[in-house]
Design an enzyme around this catalytic site. Sequence first.
Site: not given
Lengths: 523, 400
Positions: A8, A70, A171, A193
């Site tokens: 992850d 990211k 994810e 999420d």
Amino acid sequence: MGRVIGIDLGTTNSCVAVMESGQPTVLPNAGGYKTTPSMVALTADGKRLVGHLAKRQAITNSRNTVHAAKRLIGRRFDSAETQQMIALAPYEVVRGPNDDPRIKLGEKVFTCPEIGSIILREMKRVAEEALGEPVRDAVITVPAYFNDSQRQCTKDAGRIAGLEVLRIINEPTAAALAYGFGKRKDEKIAVYDLGGGTFDISILELGSGVLEVHSTGGSPFLGGEDFDRRIVASVIDRYQQAEGIDLRGDPMALQRLKDAAEKAKCDLSVRETTEISLPFIASDASGPKHLNLELTRVALEAMVDDVVRQTVKLVEQCLADAELQPGDIDQVILVGGQTRMPLVQNAVAELFGKRPHKGVNPDEVVAVGAALQGEALLTEDKSLLLLDVTPLSLGIGTMGGHFARLIDRNTTVPVRKQHVFTTTRDGQSAVKIRVLQGESETAAENDLLGEFVLSGIRPAPKGEPAIEVSFDIDANGIVSVSARDTDTGKEQSITVNATGTLSEEEISRIIEEQELYEVQIRS
Amino acid sequence: MELRSGSDEEGRVLRLVESCGVPSIPLSPAEGYLLSRIDGRTPWGVLRQMGGLPAADVDLCLRRWLAQGLLEAADASDGASGGPPSADDLLDSSLDLPVEAQQRILAFEARLDRPYHEILGVSREADAKIVKRAYFELSKEFHPDRYFRREIGPYAARLSRVFARIAEAYELLSDPAARAEIERGLDPAPAQTTDRAEAAAPVAGLAQSASAARRARAALHPGQLRRLAERKGRSRRFFEAGMVAFEGGRWLEASASVRLAIAFDPSNQAFKDAFGPVQRKASDERGKQLVEQAERALDHNDFRDALRSYEESLVHRPHDPGANFEAARLLLHFGEDLKRAKEYAARACELVPDSASHRRLLGKVYRAAGLVANARRELEAALRIDPMDGAARAELRALA
């Protein structure tokens, strides 16, 4: 064959898991932590630091410490997201030759896939040390909304890190896999999420060993960092009112404020009030100044209520896409540290009419799902299959700046669609095609994946040549394009004019550099 | 984003399966031309460029013919030919894919043009849950991930095609509106009995199947759609012309038109249903024409032509006693194939049991073949029917 790890690669923290005798296991790093900060730093004497080591010196060396890279990966330099990061980040972001944002640390300019690769290499090392054997194969997760360039860059980062990337998975899908592991029941699942930088919502269905993604949505602009920013802004305002000092121009103070805000936010998930204490935050004629402020849960909730309500709207949209009512959902899974906040949990419970599932660790569940998918791909026992969808519509720019959809979002991947192009002038020998991803009817508002020129079209009156272009989205969500003249059956040559990703040569060069670097630190 | 080129079919070499009845499949001239180019040496990619058909249609034709067992791969290693038209030639035990799995993939691939319900293996009564379960089960077997990173050669592309079709079937059948439309299209045209109604029924069916196909077309890309629309338009015009000819009693024209309609739209069941009765009428018509042609040849003492026409007419109208009699007589005249002459003569006798001349001819054929007892029996039978038949009496005398 070695084992496959699930990584992850988070905005703020990363996590690695593996299947150990049939059970998913999260691997701790040397410090015993199960998550590693997604941070990379270059010290004054030229040493590279990753993870906790980088985080520890982040305040004193904020200019040469990269966090949240990211948010930049696979984006264009001119995009709103990049510009926002440039405004916020203490490190320097420069324009790369492919119009991609690059990060300057000391004298060296790093591409975003390179920064990602340094974190991935660290995760690989964590796994190798914990397992005591070399690791090559990996499944890496990305936010569901990631477009083609962002996925491609993440895959490239894996390659640079010396990993064989079996698959890029979403994810929330990974979280649902981790939840569904070993369950025989047929269930409809919602994964909420709320991570550091992003919000993803996915609706999935589990049945007879198949996990099918119905719809996926979310926002790349919503996340725990928005909460932090609100806290920082509020603290700065209060301090300015009390002391008459504006901390906005001081990067070191900002970094400290950000860290303190994050900690205060976590405190307020379990307490009603907390204290923000930053000694020596500034100085004026009277000497050093300290910052001491109280923050209450009620105050925090008032600051971020609209952000949480925004996520609820996106959940409702996603449910509508799946043609479901909130009551149809059997299980709600929370992912991301931000979901520990009572306000978020209550909003979710109220929407679905049931308490979220408690059995998974929101920080580890994604890596566990990635490890499960890796195992499912390689093992002979095919009892688990993932049917994922493409999160963004794929299309081309047409006359007048419009966007012509070829593949709708939420279409099961892998998928292939063809489109026939023709010429608009007699004897025209080339056609330019702009490939875009997004939901806007206006081409300019969507992400440009690449511009292609179909050349060497045989001379013919306008409208006569028929060039069939195939658009493929593979199981990783990565797009590829090929073209063929339908009358002659000949493959048509295509050239890329612009793309935010790295070329093969660049990747090879970076891999070589990395190997040199590896040798350097070992010798 | 990546760029790819080339396709796995490009280099494949195909040949005709010898035992296959090629002319039994209705083909357009362009398709016929394509079929005539398949020689076991020309690769697929070259066939695409032969002209006549657009490359995409060449692909469709070749895949269909492969699935129908009309074609097979002509691999260099394969010396023995003329084997069964099965997909055995495509099986490859060197792959990391069990032969049984290969067979299942090939069998599924051969049925990709079947209706969506058949693809998923669900009945029209199946509810959403059953449709989903069928999709999940098929996905487990045919999703490309099942053979992730395994050496499965050309089966990778096959699996992709198979899974794409399964996903499409599920997508449409799990959408209630799309499913309702697909199912309306599956309703057969009401059964009819009279010739007149047979002609009318397919026209009614045409409108229905057009609405059924609309949803299926939604899944196609614009280029295919345009070509499909063109082909369907042409197909419909041929069919309508065929129906007009049919009502006007111009059976041959009707048959040719419907045959063309089918060639341009092979998936239209209404056309295929209409073809049967039209074809029977046309065949009868053709038989009659050939008999007339044979009679004209006899008038000109052109016995060879006459014989050829009579025999051809019998293909269309096998139960015409006159044509059987004449064909037998001419064969006997040439003294060549007495066995065939006997068959025709015997059938003429069966069809008109009380004809002395037919019995006499059969007797003469037996005599020419040296089957004395049979000859005597038939000639005596002729005399019983017509005691005044002098020729039969003379034959009997000649036997003794």
